[in-house]
Design a protein around this motif. Sequence first.
Motif, PDB file in Angstrom:
ATOM      1  N   ALA B 173      84.628  90.787  46.475  1.00  0.00           N
ATOM      2  CA  ALA B 173      84.772  89.332  46.524  1.00  0.00           C
ATOM      3  C   ALA B 173      83.932  88.706  45.425  1.00  0.00           C
ATOM      4  O   ALA B 173      84.402  87.817  44.701  1.00  0.00           O
ATOM      5  CB  ALA B 173      84.349  88.807  47.894  1.00  0.00           C
ATOM      6  N   ALA B 174      82.684  89.167  45.282  1.00  0.00           N
ATOM      7  CA  ALA B 174      81.802  88.591  44.269  1.00  0.00           C
ATOM      8  C   ALA B 174      82.376  88.816  42.873  1.00  0.00           C
ATOM      9  O   ALA B 174      82.349  87.915  42.032  1.00  0.00           O
ATOM     10  CB  ALA B 174      80.411  89.208  44.377  1.00  0.00           C
ATOM     11  N   MET B 175      82.927  90.011  42.651  1.00  0.00           N
ATOM     12  CA  MET B 175      83.429  90.309  41.306  1.00  0.00           C
ATOM     13  C   MET B 175      84.685  89.515  40.995  1.00  0.00           C
ATOM     14  O   MET B 175      84.869  89.054  39.877  1.00  0.00           O
ATOM     15  CB  MET B 175      83.675  91.809  41.159  1.00  0.00           C
ATOM     16  N   SER B 176      85.563  89.332  42.014  1.00  0.00           N
ATOM     17  CA  SER B 176      86.739  88.520  41.691  1.00  0.00           C
ATOM     18  C   SER B 176      86.369  87.041  41.653  1.00  0.00           C
ATOM     19  O   SER B 176      87.110  86.240  41.105  1.00  0.00           O
ATOM     20  CB  SER B 176      87.905  88.787  42.644  1.00  0.00           C
ATOM     21  N   ASP B 177      85.182  86.699  42.223  1.00  0.00           N
ATOM     22  CA  ASP B 177      84.688  85.322  42.106  1.00  0.00           C
ATOM     23  C   ASP B 177      84.005  85.078  40.765  1.00  0.00           C
ATOM     24  O   ASP B 177      83.482  83.995  40.524  1.00  0.00           O
ATOM     25  CB  ASP B 177      83.684  85.032  43.224  1.00  0.00           C
ATOM     26  N   GLY B 178      83.953  86.106  39.920  1.00  0.00           N
ATOM     27  CA  GLY B 178      83.412  85.878  38.582  1.00  0.00           C
ATOM     28  C   GLY B 178      82.083  86.550  38.308  1.00  0.00           C
ATOM     29  O   GLY B 178      81.488  86.339  37.258  1.00  0.00           O
ATOM     30  N   ALA B 179      81.584  87.352  39.261  1.00  0.00           N
ATOM     31  CA  ALA B 179      80.308  88.027  39.031  1.00  0.00           C
ATOM     32  C   ALA B 179      80.541  89.345  38.293  1.00  0.00           C
ATOM     33  O   ALA B 179      81.585  89.961  38.448  1.00  0.00           O
ATOM     34  CB  ALA B 179      79.611  88.293  40.359  1.00  0.00           C
ATOM     35  N   THR B 180      79.546  89.777  37.501  1.00  0.00           N
ATOM     36  CA  THR B 180      79.596  91.127  36.964  1.00  0.00           C
ATOM     37  C   THR B 180      79.161  92.080  38.072  1.00  0.00           C
ATOM     38  O   THR B 180      78.663  91.648  39.122  1.00  0.00           O
ATOM     39  CB  THR B 180      78.634  91.281  35.782  1.00  0.00           C
ATOM     40  N   GLN B 183      75.574  91.455  38.735  1.00  0.00           N
ATOM     41  CA  GLN B 183      75.332  90.218  39.497  1.00  0.00           C
ATOM     42  C   GLN B 183      75.719  90.393  40.957  1.00  0.00           C
ATOM     43  O   GLN B 183      75.025  89.921  41.853  1.00  0.00           O
ATOM     44  CB  GLN B 183      76.132  89.061  38.883  1.00  0.00           C
TER      45      GLN B 183
END
Lengths: 378, 276
Positions: B173-180, B183
């Motif tokens: 979820a975090a990565m598809s929300d724009g996190a590396t 992150q």
Amino acid sequence: MARITLDRVSRVYAGGALGVQDISLDVADGEFLVLLGPSGCGKSTTLRLIAGLEEVTSGRISIGDRDVTDLRPRDRNLAVVFQSYALYPTMTVRANIGFGLRMRGMPASEIAARVDQAAALLGLTPYLDRKPAVLSGGQRQRVALGRAIVREPEAFLLDEPLSNLDAQLRAEMRAELVRLHRSLGRTIVHVTHDQVEAMTMGDRICILRAGRIEQVGAPLEVYASPANMFVARFLASPPMNFLPARLEAGAAPALVLAPGVAWPVPPAHAEAWGRAAGRPVMLGLRPEDFHLEPAPGRIACALAVTAVEALGPETIVTGDLVAVPGLASLKARLGRGQVPRPGESLTLHADLTAAHLFDPATEAVIPRPSVPQPVRSA
Amino acid sequence: MSMAGRAGSRGRAAQAALHLGLVLACLAVLLPILWVTRVAVVPASMSYAPGLLPELSGENFEALFAGRFPRSYVNSLIVAAGSVALAMPFAVTLGYAFARFGTAGRAGRFAVLATQMLPPVALVLPAFAILRSLGLTNSLPGLVLVYGALNLPFLTWIMMGFFKGIPVDLEWAAMSDGATAGQAFRIVVLPTALPGMAAAAVLGFILSWNEFLFALVLSGPRTATIPVALAGLQTSNGVQIGTVAAGVVLAVLPLIVASRFIQRFIVEGLTFGAVK
């Protein structure tokens, strides 16, 4: 433009386990596409491949005019809603919804405005400062949706987002998702194993089995013209009935279920089905193709009732054909108030014009008029 | 007597027997601790005297504080906290790699535990040789280093367990929300794993706090930890049992506080609310 194209995409896991194989799919801009299939069919894998959370083994994926095959998830500008909701447990609802905007370096004031707007849209305003742990299942689901909406992504990828909700809430959220789709106008790829969701939500359904696409089409089109026995079985509940038979040609072609039990082929289908003459076939009849009332062209058959499920609006009757004991257990759907008793013999009238014939070896449908050729992929 | 009555009295007898057993088990655990506490707070001359509390006195604690005990207390705090602080960053990153990416494979993950499978005696001499070549014998940094190394496998495995309990969906979820990926680990996974990290740190602290063999061999008079200092009270003039008891009471105090923490963290659960 958020047209999503998968071109011969395969995903093979370490150790040789197959995720998906040779999937080609074209999701139009603004379309609501449902990926439907039993667990393990590769539908969630397909979604993760589109999202970039898994890497393709071969094939290309593009979104709009961009080839995104080698892009990281963050660079694809898609929003994913997970079955588990995957809310960040240490953050408040406000921080959860604003996370994606924060990651993109949006100014705090604009994040606040957008979060408030999304929260208002989803009725989450009173809960903005709470942690996910104290929310109900439905509220968590909305937070997950809010997190997706607020980013204004090119497309939404929904991985069984409704399966953790109770029946009533699920029905409400189904309608709400369709409404959201209409108001946002964004492309949605929705993964589910629930036929009702597939039939009621999608512009098109893509049915998968064991990592391959079985059929793609509009819900009613797939229902009316299943490409094979798997689709016919999977897309409705109760599934289609299958009766092994033999197609006899002649002046009056007939489906022979057993010596002496022959059902005449409807004249409209005689020519198309004639190609299978002399061969064993599988006769597919949906439970709703059996009727209590006789009508021209319907074939009377006596059913020895073994089980009755009275659901209120309808009654599902299970029984064996009296004429051919042990051939197959059949299910028929009767109308409201028509409740036979187990042990009873019930005369039903089968509408063969709605029937399908399948090749028992390949399980593929034997095409007939008003059944377009099966669509392998769009 | 009715059937129900008989069954009821049999039930009560069973209950009573059960509770008697539980009380005995509790006493078996508690009596030594209670007795040590009793010896600590009565005058040294009455350590072996009959009677529950013949007389209260602080003389054992005074004797303790007159000696090297306060110094060894500080040493123990430094060594235990330092070794955990040294080992945790490695344990967290290694545990995460093991849990999420299967790094090093099953064999590699077990190899990390190899030092835990050897008897400590087999490790203490190599440790001594290494510290001597580094000029770190009889020093607190030397002990911190060795305890850090001893704690690392164990803390790594605890952290691996906690990370395995965090659904990968959160990172996705975090990565598809724009996190590396980095992150996602720092902003989403680490805060979620915080209770687990705290529990692991407390366990590592307790292990280091109680360790005796390595401290005995590797520390000197000025760098002795509590277990070594207490052992030093067994002199040729006999065991100063009252002073030892006072030392044990003070040594156990931080552990009681720490175990309360552990309980809370573990009971609180790890990802409650992340997934339904």
